[in-house]
Every structure is written in C-alpha cells, then in structure tokens.
Design an enzyme around this catalytic site. Sequence first.
Site, PDB file in Angstrom:
ATOM      1  N   CYS A 183       0.922  -1.349   0.070  1.00  0.00           N
ATOM      2  CA  CYS A 183       0.092  -0.104   0.046  1.00  0.00           C
ATOM      3  C   CYS A 183       0.967   1.388   0.068  1.00  0.00           C
ATOM      4  O   CYS A 183       1.639   1.774  -0.954  1.00  0.00           O
ATOM      5  CB  CYS A 183      -0.930  -0.057   1.219  1.00  0.00           C
ATOM      6  SG  CYS A 183      -2.316   1.109   0.892  1.00  0.00           S
ATOM      7  N   HIS A 239      -3.509  -5.610   0.846  1.00  0.00           N
ATOM      8  CA  HIS A 239      -2.636  -5.977   2.013  1.00  0.00           C
ATOM      9  C   HIS A 239      -2.756  -7.491   2.426  1.00  0.00           C
ATOM     10  O   HIS A 239      -3.634  -7.933   3.011  1.00  0.00           O
ATOM     11  CB  HIS A 239      -3.371  -5.282   3.361  1.00  0.00           C
ATOM     12  CG  HIS A 239      -3.140  -3.783   3.194  1.00  0.00           C
ATOM     13  ND1 HIS A 239      -2.308  -3.087   4.014  1.00  0.00           N
ATOM     14  CD2 HIS A 239      -3.892  -2.904   2.599  1.00  0.00           C
ATOM     15  CE1 HIS A 239      -2.320  -1.756   3.769  1.00  0.00           C
ATOM     16  NE2 HIS A 239      -3.460  -1.700   2.901  1.00  0.00           N
ATOM     17  N   GLU A 288      -1.192  -8.817   4.730  1.00  0.00           N
ATOM     18  CA  GLU A 288      -1.137  -9.255   6.216  1.00  0.00           C
ATOM     19  C   GLU A 288      -2.329  -9.118   6.760  1.00  0.00           C
ATOM     20  O   GLU A 288      -2.606  -9.573   7.728  1.00  0.00           O
ATOM     21  CB  GLU A 288       0.030  -8.344   6.888  1.00  0.00           C
ATOM     22  CG  GLU A 288      -0.595  -6.767   6.885  1.00  0.00           C
ATOM     23  CD  GLU A 288      -0.773  -6.065   5.466  1.00  0.00           C
ATOM     24  OE1 GLU A 288      -1.102  -4.826   5.673  1.00  0.00           O
ATOM     25  OE2 GLU A 288      -0.429  -6.625   4.358  1.00  0.00           O
TER      26      GLU A 288
END
EC number: 6.3.5.3
Length: 232
Positions: A86, A203, A205
Amino acid sequence: MKFGVIVFPGSNCDRDLVWVTQGILNQPTRLIWHEESDLSDIDIVVIPGGFSYGDYLRCGAIARFSPVMQSTIHHARAGKPVLGVCNGFQVLTEAGLLPGALVRNRNLNFICDRAPLRVERNDLFWTQGYEKGQVITIPIAHGEGSYYADATTLKELEDNEQVIFRYCDAQGNPSPESNPNGSLHNIAGICNRQGNVLGMMPHPERAADEALGCVDGMALFEGLLRAMPALA
C-alpha cells in the site's frame, strides 16, 4: 531469517505485519524507525501501509528521502528482498525502486474492501506458494492506489512479466468492472526486473490470520520463508 518493518510517522499497518512475521510465523522481527540507517541485521525489509509523513505533497514523496530508505535502496540493489504494501508500494515508486506511480483512485474516493486478484506468475519466491492464474482475495484500503505509467513502461512491465498481481473478477478475468481504482492494465502489484522488490496495493498481512476469516495472503509470507535459505 529476520524481518525489518520500517516505521514512518503516520505508518499504521506496521504492527499488523509484525503480528504475521513474528506472532504467527515466529520469525525475528525488528521495527525500524525512519531515522535509522543500519540494516545490517535484516534479511527482508518491509515497508508497511499507512500515511507516511501524513502523505504531504503526495503519497511517499517525503518518505523516499529518509535515512532508512537510502539504506533500503542499497539493500535492494544487493539483491535482498524488499516488500512494499500500500503506502509502501507508493514509497518504492517514489524512491525509484519500482517504475510508475500511484495516483488518485478513479472515483476520487477512499476504498476499503476485499478485492479478487489473479496471480500472474508463481516462479518468484514471493508467489511460489500460489498457482499461476489462481484467484485470491486480499483486502484493499487506499485513496491513491491507481497504478499509472507511460505506454513504454507498461509495455516493458508486460514484456518482462513484472506484473505479479492483477485485479480481476471471481473467475479470474480482468475487466473495467473488476478494477476498483482505475489502475492501468488492472495492475495491483509489480516487481522489479530482478524480482527481489515487490510492491502491491492490497494488504496480504490482513489476510494471513485464520481469525480474520481469510488466509489468502499467508502463502506470500510462507513462500518467502521457504526461499530464504537459497537467498542467504
């Protein structure tokens, strides 16, 4: 293997990444303040999402001048892994480690959603845990996530197979309707020519913990772990 997660003023996804690398994968991880410059103990540099330096001027424009980014450039040029997620992707383009730029979303709105992505290649350590052409679902959250590059750069990216993730529909078809932000060629993530630097707007994660109901992002981190003995 040791992860280093960079922290800028305004970073807000740094702890999310640490939870995956240290909390789930049990890998040593160090938070690296932006004023630091010693990365000698780090194997993998990760630049997290957020709003580095408040996104003044434009996203990532100030972060590129920080001491830690100068060291990250040397880390990348030595062939070591660098991941930008990002805002981290935006920083990598501003620093010249990846081509192109991230500009305002097509509708000028901040987008927070889950997006299907097509894995364009799986012969890199980032993506060896996926199948080529596999559709995965990864969260997105950005206001300036529309990938832009001139026609020559786009051709080079496609010819050199540097597009790693592409926005698509559930069947794996890229289309204007499946493009959440107006990215050219539906680009969601790219790598450098050598393949050791990866930038992506989604993302991974946030899709790596079973408690969140989706683990499509975990294969990226697990693939990286499997590759590290050969990269050391």
